[in-house]
Design a protein around this motif. Structure first.
Motif, PDB file in Angstrom:
ATOM      1  N   ILE A 158       4.955  -7.563   8.875  1.00  0.00           N
ATOM      2  CA  ILE A 158       6.054  -6.517   9.365  1.00  0.00           C
ATOM      3  C   ILE A 158       5.196  -5.301   9.217  1.00  0.00           C
ATOM      4  N   MET A 159       4.936  -4.614   8.149  1.00  0.00           N
ATOM      5  CA  MET A 159       4.124  -3.341   8.063  1.00  0.00           C
ATOM      6  C   MET A 159       2.998  -3.256   8.710  1.00  0.00           C
ATOM      7  N   PHE A 160       2.142  -4.363   8.716  1.00  0.00           N
ATOM      8  CA  PHE A 160       0.519  -4.161   9.398  1.00  0.00           C
ATOM      9  C   PHE A 160       0.615  -4.784  10.826  1.00  0.00           C
ATOM     10  N   ARG A 161       1.698  -5.589  11.092  1.00  0.00           N
ATOM     11  CA  ARG A 161       1.519  -6.297  12.345  1.00  0.00           C
ATOM     12  C   ARG A 161       0.304  -7.437  12.669  1.00  0.00           C
ATOM     13  N   ARG A 162      -0.186  -7.794  11.399  1.00  0.00           N
ATOM     14  CA  ARG A 162      -1.179  -8.887  11.160  1.00  0.00           C
ATOM     15  C   ARG A 162      -1.165  -9.387  10.060  1.00  0.00           C
ATOM     16  N   THR A 163      -1.372 -10.792   9.964  1.00  0.00           N
ATOM     17  CA  THR A 163      -1.395 -11.492   8.978  1.00  0.00           C
ATOM     18  C   THR A 163      -2.312 -10.890   7.515  1.00  0.00           C
ATOM     19  N   ILE A 164      -2.243 -11.468   6.395  1.00  0.00           N
ATOM     20  CA  ILE A 164      -3.148 -10.898   5.272  1.00  0.00           C
ATOM     21  C   ILE A 164      -4.610 -11.297   5.699  1.00  0.00           C
ATOM     22  N   ASP A 165      -4.642 -12.439   6.248  1.00  0.00           N
ATOM     23  CA  ASP A 165      -6.253 -12.765   6.696  1.00  0.00           C
ATOM     24  C   ASP A 165      -6.730 -11.894   7.756  1.00  0.00           C
ATOM     25  N   GLY A 166      -5.851 -11.488   8.422  1.00  0.00           N
ATOM     26  CA  GLY A 166      -6.360 -10.835   9.672  1.00  0.00           C
ATOM     27  C   GLY A 166      -6.365  -9.297   9.510  1.00  0.00           C
ATOM     28  N   LEU A 167      -6.000  -8.658   7.950  1.00  0.00           N
ATOM     29  CA  LEU A 167      -6.538  -7.405   7.627  1.00  0.00           C
ATOM     30  C   LEU A 167      -7.929  -7.219   7.936  1.00  0.00           C
ATOM     31  N   ASP A 168      -8.042  -5.961   8.253  1.00  0.00           N
ATOM     32  CA  ASP A 168      -9.485  -5.386   8.319  1.00  0.00           C
ATOM     33  C   ASP A 168      -9.958  -4.609   7.059  1.00  0.00           C
ATOM     34  N   GLU A 219     -11.366   2.975   5.160  1.00  0.00           N
ATOM     35  CA  GLU A 219     -11.494   4.337   6.019  1.00  0.00           C
ATOM     36  C   GLU A 219     -10.672   4.961   6.205  1.00  0.00           C
ATOM     37  N   LYS A 220      -9.305   4.435   6.557  1.00  0.00           N
ATOM     38  CA  LYS A 220      -7.930   5.072   7.084  1.00  0.00           C
ATOM     39  C   LYS A 220      -7.163   5.294   5.681  1.00  0.00           C
ATOM     40  N   ASP A 221      -7.019   6.514   5.379  1.00  0.00           N
ATOM     41  CA  ASP A 221      -6.078   6.955   4.274  1.00  0.00           C
ATOM     42  C   ASP A 221      -4.614   6.367   4.191  1.00  0.00           C
ATOM     43  N   HIS A 222      -3.860   6.321   5.547  1.00  0.00           N
ATOM     44  CA  HIS A 222      -2.738   6.064   5.635  1.00  0.00           C
ATOM     45  C   HIS A 222      -2.511   4.612   5.445  1.00  0.00           C
ATOM     46  N   LEU A 223      -3.509   3.903   5.902  1.00  0.00           N
ATOM     47  CA  LEU A 223      -3.456   2.451   5.786  1.00  0.00           C
ATOM     48  C   LEU A 223      -3.773   2.030   4.261  1.00  0.00           C
ATOM     49  N   PHE A 224      -4.446   2.570   3.491  1.00  0.00           N
ATOM     50  CA  PHE A 224      -4.606   2.170   2.216  1.00  0.00           C
ATOM     51  C   PHE A 224      -3.190   2.739   1.416  1.00  0.00           C
ATOM     52  N   GLU A 225      -2.594   3.927   1.716  1.00  0.00           N
ATOM     53  CA  GLU A 225      -1.262   4.271   1.196  1.00  0.00           C
ATOM     54  C   GLU A 225      -0.231   3.417   1.545  1.00  0.00           C
ATOM     55  N   ARG A 226      -0.159   2.815   2.589  1.00  0.00           N
ATOM     56  CA  ARG A 226       0.644   1.795   3.100  1.00  0.00           C
ATOM     57  C   ARG A 226       0.513   0.599   2.118  1.00  0.00           C
ATOM     58  N   LEU A 227      -0.645   0.041   2.035  1.00  0.00           N
ATOM     59  CA  LEU A 227      -0.908  -1.022   1.133  1.00  0.00           C
ATOM     60  C   LEU A 227      -0.368  -1.005  -0.211  1.00  0.00           C
ATOM     61  N   CYS A 228      -0.664   0.409  -0.530  1.00  0.00           N
ATOM     62  CA  CYS A 228      -0.115   0.472  -2.067  1.00  0.00           C
ATOM     63  C   CYS A 228       1.345   0.460  -2.164  1.00  0.00           C
ATOM     64  N   ARG A 229       2.131   1.092  -1.268  1.00  0.00           N
ATOM     65  CA  ARG A 229       3.591   0.803  -1.283  1.00  0.00           C
ATOM     66  C   ARG A 229       4.068  -0.581  -1.241  1.00  0.00           C
ATOM     67  N   VAL A 230       3.335  -1.292  -0.264  1.00  0.00           N
ATOM     68  CA  VAL A 230       3.572  -2.717   0.151  1.00  0.00           C
ATOM     69  C   VAL A 230       3.561  -3.635  -1.313  1.00  0.00           C
ATOM     70  N   PRO A 257       8.155   5.050  -1.505  1.00  0.00           N
ATOM     71  CA  PRO A 257       8.527   4.089  -0.236  1.00  0.00           C
ATOM     72  C   PRO A 257       9.952   5.024   0.186  1.00  0.00           C
ATOM     73  N   LYS A 258       9.899   5.105   1.350  1.00  0.00           N
ATOM     74  CA  LYS A 258      11.438   5.488   2.051  1.00  0.00           C
ATOM     75  C   LYS A 258      12.282   4.159   2.063  1.00  0.00           C
ATOM     76  N   TRP A 259      13.481   4.739   2.668  1.00  0.00           N
ATOM     77  CA  TRP A 259      14.664   3.736   2.524  1.00  0.00           C
ATOM     78  C   TRP A 259      14.214   2.516   3.422  1.00  0.00           C
ATOM     79  N   TRP A 260      13.581   2.964   4.533  1.00  0.00           N
ATOM     80  CA  TRP A 260      13.330   1.584   5.405  1.00  0.00           C
ATOM     81  C   TRP A 260      12.403   0.844   4.985  1.00  0.00           C
ATOM     82  N   GLU A 261      11.428   1.066   4.125  1.00  0.00           N
ATOM     83  CA  GLU A 261      10.515   0.408   3.690  1.00  0.00           C
ATOM     84  C   GLU A 261      10.951  -0.564   2.682  1.00  0.00           C
TER      85      GLU A 261
END
Length: 229
Positions: free
Chosen positions: A90-100, A106-117, A174-178
């Motif tokens: 839901i959060m990355f629109r790809r499977t765990i195995d599909g994560l790059d 390289e992208k700070d906002h993606l690592f930040e999102r992963l930490c919250r998840v 994390p925000k309410w929607w997360e």
């Protein structure tokens, strides 16, 4: 009838947990790869994530031993029953195995999102264990109670490194929607997928173990045997 219901419930519960524990430590291997590449000098963070990985592996081994002592194998569940699988999708629109991994590094906002998840997933796991330790079917199985008590003890250290990174780098909570997405994933599993598996008379069992072929220093094997005695 009650005995059958209890045994079936514990069978389904154990099958879902052992899948998620295996998925947990194998997925954390990807996280470790990202952390080591992004923060090669932050030994404290690396060590914390390594410990998280080791605990998830330990939990998997405990459930594996629990099934072995029951003389059976888990039901053959897949990522449909994985909390972290669904959350990541839901959060990355790809499977765990599909994560790059490189992209996340390289992208700070993606690592930040992963930490919250990961943090939300681990906190959800802790709350669920508290509920299960008050469940009559669970408390009727002393070996299973011991496993969940160990998980309850380990869990708080699992979200700590990710929350710590967010705070150290002035990232938001994390925000309410997360939190709502986390709740949705949990509700799907608890009220839809678990009952479907429970009621499915055609559900097959695994013919192997998820970790077949993996080389792991299972330092907890002796401790587990003692706890299961």
């Amino acid at each position: 009838m009650l005995t059958w219901f209890r045994n079936r419930y514990l069978d389904v519960l154990g099958s879902i947990y052992i899948y998620n524990e295996h998925r947990g430590y194998t997925a954390i291997d990807r996280v470790l790869e990202a952390v080591r590449a992004r923060y090669p000098d932050d030994q404290q963070l690396i060590a914390a994530v390594e410990q998280h990985r080791a605990d998830e592996r330990k939990h998997y081994v405990m459930f594996k031993r629990w099934f072995e002592l029951r003389g059976t194998r888990p039901l053959a569940v897949d990522r449909m029953f994985g909390h972290i699988d669904r959350f990541i999708e839901i959060m990355f629109r790809r499977t765990i195995d599909g994560l790059d991994t490189r992209e996340i590094v390289e992208k700070d906002h993606l690592f930040e999102r992963l930490c919250r998840v990961i943090s939300l997933t681990e906190q959800r796991g802790y709350r669920q264990v508290e509920i299960l330790l008050a469940n009559g079917f669970v408390t009727s199985d002393k070996r299973l109670v011991k496993i969940f008590e160990i998980i309850r003890e380990d869990e708080p250290s699992h979200w700590a490194p990710y929350d710590g990174w967010l705070q150290a780098n002035a990232k938001r909570d994390p925000k309410w929607w997360e939190r709502a997405v986390d709740g949705l994933v949990h509700s799907e599993l608890l009220f839809l997928k678990l009952p479907i598996l429970f009621l499915n008379p055609f559900a097959k069992r695994r013919t192997d173990w998820s970790d077949d072929g993996e080389v792991e220093p299972d330092r907890y094997a002796r401790k587990l045997r003692v706890g299961a005695a």
